[in-house]
Design an enzyme around this catalytic site. Sequence first.
Site, PDB file in Angstrom:
ATOM      1  N   SER A  85      41.335  32.291  47.829  1.00 56.46           N
ATOM      2  CA  SER A  85      40.614  32.177  46.549  1.00 56.46           C
ATOM      3  C   SER A  85      41.522  32.301  45.345  1.00 56.46           C
ATOM      4  O   SER A  85      41.051  32.223  44.211  1.00 56.46           O
ATOM      5  CB  SER A  85      39.555  33.274  46.437  1.00 56.46           C
ATOM      6  OG  SER A  85      38.875  33.437  47.637  1.00 56.46           O
ATOM      7  N   THR A 187      38.213  35.928  43.795  1.00 55.28           N
ATOM      8  CA  THR A 187      38.972  36.130  42.562  1.00 55.28           C
ATOM      9  C   THR A 187      39.441  37.567  42.350  1.00 55.28           C
ATOM     10  O   THR A 187      38.666  38.499  42.520  1.00 55.28           O
ATOM     11  CB  THR A 187      38.016  35.775  41.399  1.00 55.28           C
ATOM     12  OG1 THR A 187      37.657  34.414  41.546  1.00 55.28           O
ATOM     13  CG2 THR A 187      38.638  36.012  40.058  1.00 55.28           C
ATOM     14  N   THR A 205      42.373  33.045  39.799  1.00 57.91           N
ATOM     15  CA  THR A 205      41.555  32.442  40.849  1.00 57.91           C
ATOM     16  C   THR A 205      41.924  30.985  41.059  1.00 57.91           C
ATOM     17  O   THR A 205      42.466  30.339  40.146  1.00 57.91           O
ATOM     18  CB  THR A 205      40.061  32.524  40.481  1.00 57.91           C
ATOM     19  OG1 THR A 205      39.264  32.088  41.576  1.00 57.91           O
ATOM     20  CG2 THR A 205      39.718  31.680  39.278  1.00 57.91           C
ATOM     21  N   ARG A 215      36.741  20.947  37.292  1.00 57.62           N
ATOM     22  CA  ARG A 215      35.884  22.109  37.010  1.00 57.62           C
ATOM     23  C   ARG A 215      36.731  23.341  36.636  1.00 57.62           C
ATOM     24  O   ARG A 215      37.725  23.641  37.266  1.00 57.62           O
ATOM     25  CB  ARG A 215      35.037  22.424  38.240  1.00 57.62           C
ATOM     26  CG  ARG A 215      34.055  23.585  38.050  1.00 57.62           C
ATOM     27  CD  ARG A 215      34.580  24.867  38.651  1.00 57.62           C
ATOM     28  NE  ARG A 215      33.561  25.897  38.730  1.00 57.62           N
ATOM     29  CZ  ARG A 215      33.822  27.179  39.022  1.00 57.62           C
ATOM     30  NH1 ARG A 215      35.053  27.575  39.245  1.00 57.62           N
ATOM     31  NH2 ARG A 215      32.853  28.060  39.071  1.00 57.62           N
ATOM     32  N   VAL A 216      36.285  24.020  35.575  1.00 50.32           N
ATOM     33  CA  VAL A 216      36.908  25.291  35.181  1.00 50.32           C
ATOM     34  C   VAL A 216      35.816  26.357  35.254  1.00 50.32           C
ATOM     35  O   VAL A 216      34.678  26.117  34.828  1.00 50.32           O
ATOM     36  CB  VAL A 216      37.479  25.191  33.742  1.00 50.32           C
ATOM     37  CG1 VAL A 216      37.903  26.559  33.230  1.00 50.32           C
ATOM     38  CG2 VAL A 216      38.662  24.218  33.714  1.00 50.32           C
ATOM     39  N   GLY A 217      36.145  27.503  35.789  1.00 48.62           N
ATOM     40  CA  GLY A 217      35.147  28.566  35.929  1.00 48.62           C
ATOM     41  C   GLY A 217      35.220  29.587  34.818  1.00 48.62           C
ATOM     42  O   GLY A 217      35.782  29.346  33.742  1.00 48.62           O
ATOM     43  N   ASP A 218      34.671  30.747  35.099  1.00 48.05           N
ATOM     44  CA  ASP A 218      34.615  31.825  34.106  1.00 48.05           C
ATOM     45  C   ASP A 218      35.931  32.601  33.992  1.00 48.05           C
ATOM     46  O   ASP A 218      36.230  33.188  32.955  1.00 48.05           O
ATOM     47  CB  ASP A 218      33.524  32.833  34.503  1.00 48.05           C
ATOM     48  CG  ASP A 218      33.813  33.439  35.885  1.00 48.05           C
ATOM     49  OD1 ASP A 218      34.128  32.667  36.826  1.00 48.05           O
ATOM     50  OD2 ASP A 218      33.755  34.672  36.023  1.00 48.05           O
ATOM     51  N   THR A 238      33.647  38.610  39.136  1.00 50.35           N
ATOM     52  CA  THR A 238      33.884  37.650  40.211  1.00 50.35           C
ATOM     53  C   THR A 238      32.525  37.107  40.652  1.00 50.35           C
ATOM     54  O   THR A 238      31.495  37.729  40.397  1.00 50.35           O
ATOM     55  CB  THR A 238      34.626  38.334  41.391  1.00 50.35           C
ATOM     56  OG1 THR A 238      34.789  37.386  42.453  1.00 50.35           O
ATOM     57  CG2 THR A 238      33.894  39.551  41.921  1.00 50.35           C
ATOM     58  N   GLY A 239      32.548  35.963  41.285  1.00 48.54           N
ATOM     59  CA  GLY A 239      31.291  35.366  41.716  1.00 48.54           C
ATOM     60  C   GLY A 239      31.123  33.989  41.113  1.00 48.54           C
ATOM     61  O   GLY A 239      32.094  33.391  40.629  1.00 48.54           O
ATOM     62  N   GLY A 241      30.960  31.417  38.787  1.00 51.42           N
ATOM     63  CA  GLY A 241      31.410  31.390  37.400  1.00 51.42           C
ATOM     64  C   GLY A 241      30.421  30.797  36.424  1.00 51.42           C
ATOM     65  O   GLY A 241      30.349  31.226  35.265  1.00 51.42           O
TER      66      GLY A 241
HETATM   67  N1  ASP Z   1      34.466  33.347  39.382  1.00 54.28           N
HETATM   68  C1  ASP Z   1      35.267  32.368  40.077  1.00 54.28           C
HETATM   69  C2  ASP Z   1      34.871  31.004  39.612  1.00 54.28           C
HETATM   70  O1  ASP Z   1      33.688  30.733  39.498  1.00 54.28           O
HETATM   71  C3  ASP Z   1      35.172  32.397  41.549  1.00 54.28           C
HETATM   72  C4  ASP Z   1      35.032  33.713  42.225  1.00 54.28           C
HETATM   73  O2  ASP Z   1      35.075  34.769  41.650  1.00 54.28           O
HETATM   74  O3  ASP Z   1      34.836  33.682  43.422  1.00 54.28           O
HETATM   75  O4  ASP Z   1      35.740  30.196  39.439  1.00 54.28           O
END
Ligand code: ASP
Length: 328
Positions: A85, A187, A205, A215-218, A238-239, A241
């Site tokens: 990850s 992450t 991450t 794609r860009v996450g949080d 984490t999780g 995004g």
């Molecule tokens: N938060 C991260 C994202 O959405 C992924 C993760 O924490 O598992 O990119």
Amino acid sequence: MNTRRKFLQQSLLGSLAVGNSDFWLNHPDLSAPLHKNAVPVVIATWAPNIKANAAAWQVLSAGGYALDAVEAGVRVPEADPNDTSVGYGGFPDRDGYVTLDACIMDEKGMAGSVTYLQDIMHAVSVARKVMENTPHVILSGDGALQFALSQGFVKENLLTEKAKKALEEWRIESKYKPIINIERHDTIGMLALDMQHRLCGACSTSGAAFKMHGRVGDSPIIGAGLFVDNEVGGAVCTGLGEMVLRTLGSFLVVEEMRRGAHPQKAVETAVKRIVKKYPKQSEEAQVAFVALDRKARHGAYSIHTGFNYALYQQGENRVIEAGSLFEK
Ligand code: ASP
């Protein structure tokens, strides 16, 4: 005793020990730690990051800077090919590209971030260079890569055989459905408070596995995946995004602490806000927060069970199971 009950008891004891949030509201001087030896402290999302905490602790216990500590810590999973990850070995997007997101924030409120970075293992170190050596906060994609190369970083292939195989297997059905607590080492988000009471944080991450290209996450977004305010505290998450991006989760946690909430209460408020806003999506997706305040108190909470974190404080590095809103 089951973990949930134990957790509730522990938080009750914790709140008795530290008093209620009104107390802190009326005593806004958060500069001194609550207990002797409460600093330094470092906290990171997910159990395997106990190794990252150990690297950060080496810096902190020698009287070093929290910013150096979080960078050193985050570099550990970034270099680990078995962590799918983060960094090297991270699962690619659906087109086969490993694209990295990372950010860092210091005690003065300065921040640096990279999004959609390819071929550079230590995205967190590039984010730090963005903060220190450019007038900007975020560099993205090819611009981030060119900047990294100009700073002496070296291009490397980050796609491992294991990750390639996982992509091939995913392509059989091509169903995009991020799995809750996948492999329990997502992450890395890390917060550290050093002996001089400087609070810093970082996040890194490879994002959601098999995401759409681009794609860009949080995680690299200040206020979403990470927020630090040295006067108050910091938060990382984490999780999934997308749910955090829409709610600026980490900023919310810090603002709750500013209003006097204990870090544990603050993370619970953020999780509940997300679930209230996105009840359907929350049934199937995980979001988890970790918070640390100026007094070296911490909190952690998630939507679903199974989230854990690593805490290194008073010379002890340990993994703690976080409480969650949903039992199963
Ligand atoms: N938060 C991260 C994202 O959405 C992924 C993760 O924490 O598992 O990119």
